[in-house]
Scaffold this motif. Structure first.
Motif, mmCIF file in Angstrom:
data_model
loop_
_atom_site.group_PDB
_atom_site.id
_atom_site.type_symbol
_atom_site.label_atom_id
_atom_site.label_comp_id
_atom_site.label_asym_id
_atom_site.label_seq_id
_atom_site.Cartn_x
_atom_site.Cartn_y
_atom_site.Cartn_z
ATOM 1 N N MET A 150 1.223 9.615 0.812
ATOM 2 C CA MET A 150 0.709 9.112 -0.452
ATOM 3 C C MET A 150 -0.096 10.189 -1.185
ATOM 4 O O MET A 150 0.013 10.343 -2.405
ATOM 5 C CB MET A 150 -0.141 7.867 -0.229
ATOM 6 C CG MET A 150 -0.519 7.155 -1.504
ATOM 7 S SD MET A 150 0.900 6.513 -2.427
ATOM 8 C CE MET A 150 1.251 5.050 -1.500
ATOM 9 N N MET A 151 -0.876 10.964 -0.448
ATOM 10 C CA MET A 151 -1.674 12.027 -1.070
ATOM 11 C C MET A 151 -0.771 13.124 -1.644
ATOM 12 O O MET A 151 -1.031 13.641 -2.720
ATOM 13 C CB MET A 151 -2.670 12.607 -0.067
ATOM 14 C CG MET A 151 -3.758 11.626 0.359
ATOM 15 S SD MET A 151 -4.672 10.903 -1.020
ATOM 16 C CE MET A 151 -5.491 12.342 -1.656
ATOM 17 N N ALA B 249 1.825 1.853 -3.265
ATOM 18 C CA ALA B 249 2.334 1.113 -2.104
ATOM 19 C C ALA B 249 2.963 -0.203 -2.576
ATOM 20 O O ALA B 249 2.552 -0.759 -3.602
ATOM 21 C CB ALA B 249 1.200 0.832 -1.128
ATOM 22 N N PRO B 250 3.949 -0.707 -1.836
ATOM 23 C CA PRO B 250 4.527 -2.012 -2.182
ATOM 24 C C PRO B 250 3.422 -3.068 -2.277
ATOM 25 O O PRO B 250 2.507 -3.100 -1.463
ATOM 26 C CB PRO B 250 5.466 -2.307 -1.011
ATOM 27 C CG PRO B 250 5.827 -0.956 -0.472
ATOM 28 C CD PRO B 250 4.588 -0.116 -0.653
ATOM 29 N N THR C 266 -3.934 -5.001 -3.221
ATOM 30 C CA THR C 266 -4.403 -6.103 -2.384
ATOM 31 C C THR C 266 -4.798 -5.522 -1.033
ATOM 32 O O THR C 266 -4.546 -4.342 -0.757
ATOM 33 C CB THR C 266 -3.277 -7.134 -2.181
ATOM 34 O OG1 THR C 266 -2.203 -6.477 -1.491
ATOM 35 C CG2 THR C 266 -2.776 -7.698 -3.502
ATOM 36 N N ASP C 267 -5.380 -6.336 -0.187
ATOM 37 C CA ASP C 267 -5.692 -5.871 1.166
ATOM 38 C C ASP C 267 -4.430 -5.351 1.853
ATOM 39 O O ASP C 267 -4.457 -4.322 2.524
ATOM 40 C CB ASP C 267 -6.309 -6.999 2.010
ATOM 41 C CG ASP C 267 -7.734 -7.327 1.590
ATOM 42 O OD1 ASP C 267 -8.391 -6.477 0.941
ATOM 43 O OD2 ASP C 267 -8.199 -8.443 1.922
ATOM 44 N N GLU C 268 -3.308 -6.051 1.665
ATOM 45 C CA GLU C 268 -2.051 -5.670 2.308
ATOM 46 C C GLU C 268 -1.507 -4.349 1.758
ATOM 47 O O GLU C 268 -1.092 -3.476 2.523
ATOM 48 C CB GLU C 268 -1.001 -6.782 2.149
ATOM 49 C CG GLU C 268 -1.326 -8.067 2.870
ATOM 50 C CD GLU C 268 -2.338 -8.953 2.141
ATOM 51 O OE1 GLU C 268 -2.557 -8.763 0.915
ATOM 52 O OE2 GLU C 268 -2.931 -9.826 2.791
ATOM 53 N N SER C 269 -1.515 -4.194 0.420
ATOM 54 C CA SER C 269 -0.980 -2.961 -0.140
ATOM 55 C C SER C 269 -1.898 -1.782 0.180
ATOM 56 O O SER C 269 -1.425 -0.670 0.417
ATOM 57 C CB SER C 269 -0.745 -3.081 -1.651
ATOM 58 O OG SER C 269 -1.965 -3.225 -2.349
#
Length: 123
Positions: A25-26, A102-103, A11-14
């Motif tokens: 994350m990478m 991501a959450p 989503t935009d948020e995640s």
């Protein structure tokens, strides 16, 4: 063995949360890819560009309509994928549980049918 696509949906948020921690994350994504390579199950892995740089071709009317991104009414965006060749759906699910995400993100697991499973049309 069967091919499964692990589709990253956010989503935009995640996506914003992921970008806030992009370096971490990478690193974790590279580690995940290395694990799938060592296990001999990775066929392909790709991420997609920002949705604001894409377009949608909509076929709901008489003629296709092209709309520039981002897409306000979309609740989830396809962000990339991992293509795995594994023994079962359950094995694909186990790999999906390990994808760094991501959450608020989701990983959709879909089998890729073999060519002999797709309906054939005589020409």
């Amino acid at each position: 063995m069967s091919k499964y696509l692990l589709i990253m949906r956010g989503t935009d948020e995640s996506n914003a949360a992921m970008m806030a921690n992009i370096e971490e994350m990478m690193v974790t994504t590279r580690q995940f890819i290395e694990e799938t390579v060592k296990a001999g199950v990775l066929l392909a892995a790709e991420g997609l560009d920002d949705p604001g740089k894409g377009v949608v071709v909509d076929f709901s009317g008489e003629t296709p309509v092209v709309t520039d991104g981002p897409y306000g009414e979309t609740k989830e965006l396809f962000g990339g994928f991992f293509m795995l060749d594994v023994a079962s759906k359950q094995e694909a699910v186990e790999w999906a549980k390990r994808v760094p995400a991501a959450p608020g993100s989701k990983i959709e697991v879909r089998r890729v049918p073999e060519s002999d499973e797709v309906p054939q049309v005589d020409a």
